[in-house]
Design a protein around this motif. Sequence first.
Motif, PDB file in Angstrom:
ATOM      1  N   PRO A  37       0.806  -1.218   0.000  1.00  0.00           N
ATOM      2  CA  PRO A  37       0.000   0.000   0.000  1.00  0.00           C
ATOM      3  C   PRO A  37       0.846   1.279   0.000  1.00  0.00           C
ATOM      4  O   PRO A  37       0.473   2.268  -0.646  1.00  0.00           O
ATOM      5  CB  PRO A  37      -0.817  -0.109   1.298  1.00  0.00           C
ATOM      6  CG  PRO A  37      -0.912  -1.577   1.548  1.00  0.00           C
ATOM      7  CD  PRO A  37       0.406  -2.140   1.064  1.00  0.00           C
ATOM      8  N   CYS A  38       1.994   1.260   0.682  1.00  0.00           N
ATOM      9  CA  CYS A  38       2.842   2.458   0.678  1.00  0.00           C
ATOM     10  C   CYS A  38       3.427   2.719  -0.710  1.00  0.00           C
ATOM     11  O   CYS A  38       3.673   3.862  -1.087  1.00  0.00           O
ATOM     12  CB  CYS A  38       3.933   2.376   1.738  1.00  0.00           C
ATOM     13  SG  CYS A  38       5.078   1.012   1.523  1.00  0.00           S
ATOM     14  N   THR A  39       3.609   1.665  -1.502  1.00  0.00           N
ATOM     15  CA  THR A  39       4.075   1.832  -2.884  1.00  0.00           C
ATOM     16  C   THR A  39       2.983   2.472  -3.723  1.00  0.00           C
ATOM     17  O   THR A  39       3.257   3.335  -4.562  1.00  0.00           O
ATOM     18  CB  THR A  39       4.498   0.476  -3.482  1.00  0.00           C
ATOM     19  OG1 THR A  39       5.491  -0.110  -2.645  1.00  0.00           O
ATOM     20  CG2 THR A  39       5.046   0.637  -4.888  1.00  0.00           C
ATOM     21  N   VAL A  40       1.745   2.067  -3.479  1.00  0.00           N
ATOM     22  CA  VAL A  40       0.610   2.689  -4.175  1.00  0.00           C
ATOM     23  C   VAL A  40       0.580   4.178  -3.860  1.00  0.00           C
ATOM     24  O   VAL A  40       0.470   5.018  -4.760  1.00  0.00           O
ATOM     25  CB  VAL A  40      -0.724   2.035  -3.756  1.00  0.00           C
ATOM     26  CG1 VAL A  40      -1.914   2.813  -4.323  1.00  0.00           C
ATOM     27  CG2 VAL A  40      -0.766   0.579  -4.192  1.00  0.00           C
ATOM     28  N   GLU A  41       0.703   4.513  -2.584  1.00  0.00           N
ATOM     29  CA  GLU A  41       0.690   5.922  -2.170  1.00  0.00           C
ATOM     30  C   GLU A  41       1.834   6.696  -2.816  1.00  0.00           C
ATOM     31  O   GLU A  41       1.670   7.853  -3.201  1.00  0.00           O
ATOM     32  CB  GLU A  41       0.763   6.043  -0.645  1.00  0.00           C
ATOM     33  CG  GLU A  41      -0.443   5.499   0.074  1.00  0.00           C
ATOM     34  CD  GLU A  41      -1.739   6.257  -0.199  1.00  0.00           C
ATOM     35  OE1 GLU A  41      -1.705   7.383  -0.749  1.00  0.00           O
ATOM     36  OE2 GLU A  41      -2.800   5.718   0.138  1.00  0.00           O
ATOM     37  N   ARG A  42       2.992   6.069  -2.947  1.00  0.00           N
ATOM     38  CA  ARG A  42       4.143   6.728  -3.579  1.00  0.00           C
ATOM     39  C   ARG A  42       3.857   6.996  -5.062  1.00  0.00           C
ATOM     40  O   ARG A  42       4.147   8.078  -5.560  1.00  0.00           O
ATOM     41  CB  ARG A  42       5.391   5.853  -3.402  1.00  0.00           C
ATOM     42  CG  ARG A  42       6.644   6.329  -4.112  1.00  0.00           C
ATOM     43  CD  ARG A  42       7.111   7.761  -3.908  1.00  0.00           C
ATOM     44  NE  ARG A  42       7.046   8.288  -2.584  1.00  0.00           N
ATOM     45  CZ  ARG A  42       7.029   9.598  -2.308  1.00  0.00           C
ATOM     46  NH1 ARG A  42       7.090  10.496  -3.273  1.00  0.00           N
ATOM     47  NH2 ARG A  42       6.959  10.024  -1.076  1.00  0.00           N
ATOM     48  N   HIS A  43       3.251   6.040  -5.758  1.00  0.00           N
ATOM     49  CA  HIS A  43       2.893   6.246  -7.171  1.00  0.00           C
ATOM     50  C   HIS A  43       1.880   7.380  -7.311  1.00  0.00           C
ATOM     51  O   HIS A  43       2.012   8.231  -8.200  1.00  0.00           O
ATOM     52  CB  HIS A  43       2.337   4.967  -7.791  1.00  0.00           C
ATOM     53  CG  HIS A  43       3.358   3.912  -8.060  1.00  0.00           C
ATOM     54  ND1 HIS A  43       4.495   4.130  -8.820  1.00  0.00           N
ATOM     55  CD2 HIS A  43       3.410   2.615  -7.676  1.00  0.00           C
ATOM     56  CE1 HIS A  43       5.206   3.008  -8.881  1.00  0.00           C
ATOM     57  NE2 HIS A  43       4.571   2.079  -8.190  1.00  0.00           N
ATOM     58  N   VAL A  44       0.882   7.385  -6.439  1.00  0.00           N
ATOM     59  CA  VAL A  44      -0.127   8.453  -6.475  1.00  0.00           C
ATOM     60  C   VAL A  44       0.535   9.808  -6.244  1.00  0.00           C
ATOM     61  O   VAL A  44       0.265  10.773  -6.967  1.00  0.00           O
ATOM     62  CB  VAL A  44      -1.241   8.195  -5.430  1.00  0.00           C
ATOM     63  CG1 VAL A  44      -2.132   9.422  -5.260  1.00  0.00           C
ATOM     64  CG2 VAL A  44      -2.077   6.983  -5.830  1.00  0.00           C
ATOM     65  N   GLU A  45       1.404   9.878  -5.263  1.00  0.00           N
ATOM     66  CA  GLU A  45       2.090  11.132  -4.971  1.00  0.00           C
ATOM     67  C   GLU A  45       2.987  11.555  -6.131  1.00  0.00           C
ATOM     68  O   GLU A  45       3.046  12.742  -6.474  1.00  0.00           O
ATOM     69  CB  GLU A  45       2.914  10.995  -3.681  1.00  0.00           C
ATOM     70  CG  GLU A  45       3.590  12.265  -3.242  1.00  0.00           C
ATOM     71  CD  GLU A  45       2.641  13.394  -2.861  1.00  0.00           C
ATOM     72  OE1 GLU A  45       3.131  14.526  -2.662  1.00  0.00           O
ATOM     73  OE2 GLU A  45       1.419  13.164  -2.758  1.00  0.00           O
ATOM     74  N   ASN A  46       3.673  10.612  -6.767  1.00  0.00           N
ATOM     75  CA  ASN A  46       4.511  10.948  -7.920  1.00  0.00           C
ATOM     76  C   ASN A  46       3.676  11.543  -9.053  1.00  0.00           C
ATOM     77  O   ASN A  46       4.071  12.532  -9.674  1.00  0.00           O
ATOM     78  CB  ASN A  46       5.262   9.713  -8.426  1.00  0.00           C
ATOM     79  CG  ASN A  46       6.399   9.308  -7.517  1.00  0.00           C
ATOM     80  OD1 ASN A  46       6.856  10.083  -6.684  1.00  0.00           O
ATOM     81  ND2 ASN A  46       6.845   8.072  -7.652  1.00  0.00           N
ATOM     82  N   VAL A  47       2.522  10.939  -9.313  1.00  0.00           N
ATOM     83  CA  VAL A  47       1.644  11.457 -10.374  1.00  0.00           C
ATOM     84  C   VAL A  47       1.113  12.830  -9.972  1.00  0.00           C
ATOM     85  O   VAL A  47       1.064  13.749 -10.788  1.00  0.00           O
ATOM     86  CB  VAL A  47       0.485  10.485 -10.670  1.00  0.00           C
ATOM     87  CG1 VAL A  47      -0.506  11.106 -11.658  1.00  0.00           C
ATOM     88  CG2 VAL A  47       1.019   9.162 -11.212  1.00  0.00           C
ATOM     89  N   ARG A  48       0.722  12.972  -8.715  1.00  0.00           N
ATOM     90  CA  ARG A  48       0.219  14.261  -8.245  1.00  0.00           C
ATOM     91  C   ARG A  48       1.273  15.354  -8.402  1.00  0.00           C
ATOM     92  O   ARG A  48       0.976  16.462  -8.849  1.00  0.00           O
ATOM     93  CB  ARG A  48      -0.214  14.153  -6.779  1.00  0.00           C
ATOM     94  CG  ARG A  48      -1.158  15.280  -6.363  1.00  0.00           C
ATOM     95  CD  ARG A  48      -1.422  15.262  -4.889  1.00  0.00           C
ATOM     96  NE  ARG A  48      -0.212  15.483  -4.101  1.00  0.00           N
ATOM     97  CZ  ARG A  48       0.442  16.647  -4.023  1.00  0.00           C
ATOM     98  NH1 ARG A  48       0.016  17.704  -4.679  1.00  0.00           N
ATOM     99  NH2 ARG A  48       1.530  16.751  -3.282  1.00  0.00           N
ATOM    100  N   LEU A  49       2.519  15.023  -8.102  1.00  0.00           N
ATOM    101  CA  LEU A  49       3.600  15.998  -8.265  1.00  0.00           C
ATOM    102  C   LEU A  49       3.888  16.283  -9.739  1.00  0.00           C
ATOM    103  O   LEU A  49       4.114  17.429 -10.115  1.00  0.00           O
ATOM    104  CB  LEU A  49       4.869  15.508  -7.562  1.00  0.00           C
ATOM    105  CG  LEU A  49       4.796  15.481  -6.031  1.00  0.00           C
ATOM    106  CD1 LEU A  49       6.017  14.777  -5.453  1.00  0.00           C
ATOM    107  CD2 LEU A  49       4.653  16.882  -5.468  1.00  0.00           C
ATOM    108  N   LYS A  50       3.865  15.251 -10.576  1.00  0.00           N
ATOM    109  CA  LYS A  50       4.083  15.446 -12.012  1.00  0.00           C
ATOM    110  C   LYS A  50       3.032  16.368 -12.614  1.00  0.00           C
ATOM    111  O   LYS A  50       3.333  17.183 -13.469  1.00  0.00           O
ATOM    112  CB  LYS A  50       4.010  14.104 -12.770  1.00  0.00           C
ATOM    113  CG  LYS A  50       5.243  13.269 -12.718  1.00  0.00           C
ATOM    114  CD  LYS A  50       5.040  12.023 -13.567  1.00  0.00           C
ATOM    115  CE  LYS A  50       6.253  11.130 -13.571  1.00  0.00           C
ATOM    116  NZ  LYS A  50       6.058   9.940 -14.434  1.00  0.00           N
ATOM    117  N   THR A  51       1.798  16.198 -12.166  1.00  0.00           N
ATOM    118  CA  THR A  51       0.687  16.962 -12.733  1.00  0.00           C
ATOM    119  C   THR A  51       0.434  18.273 -11.997  1.00  0.00           C
ATOM    120  O   THR A  51      -0.423  19.057 -12.416  1.00  0.00           O
ATOM    121  CB  THR A  51      -0.606  16.121 -12.722  1.00  0.00           C
ATOM    122  OG1 THR A  51      -0.894  15.709 -11.375  1.00  0.00           O
ATOM    123  CG2 THR A  51      -0.478  14.906 -13.613  1.00  0.00           C
TER     124      THR A  51
END
Length: 81
Positions: A37-51
């Motif tokens: 789940p923490c990996t999922v959160e990291r992917h979400v945060e990466n996309v949020r930062l990219k966008t």
Amino acid sequence: MDKLCNLQLTVRESEVVGLVARGMSAKEVALTLSIAPCTVERHVENVRLKTRTRNRVHMIAYVIRNGMLGDASPGYIVHAA
């Protein structure tokens, strides 16, 4: 269209964001993709930062509006009746 829409998501980021867009929690996405789940959160945060979006809702709206989910979007997005 926003100039940031030239950004490309990784395959995993697209998978995660597509499942989040479908309404899944981080735990549900983690179980589906066999990741933590923490990996999922990291992917979400990466996309949020990219966008450069403020939160998950803003991020999902942004990636859908800009066609950033690619081939993953038709299978992941549920349309309300």
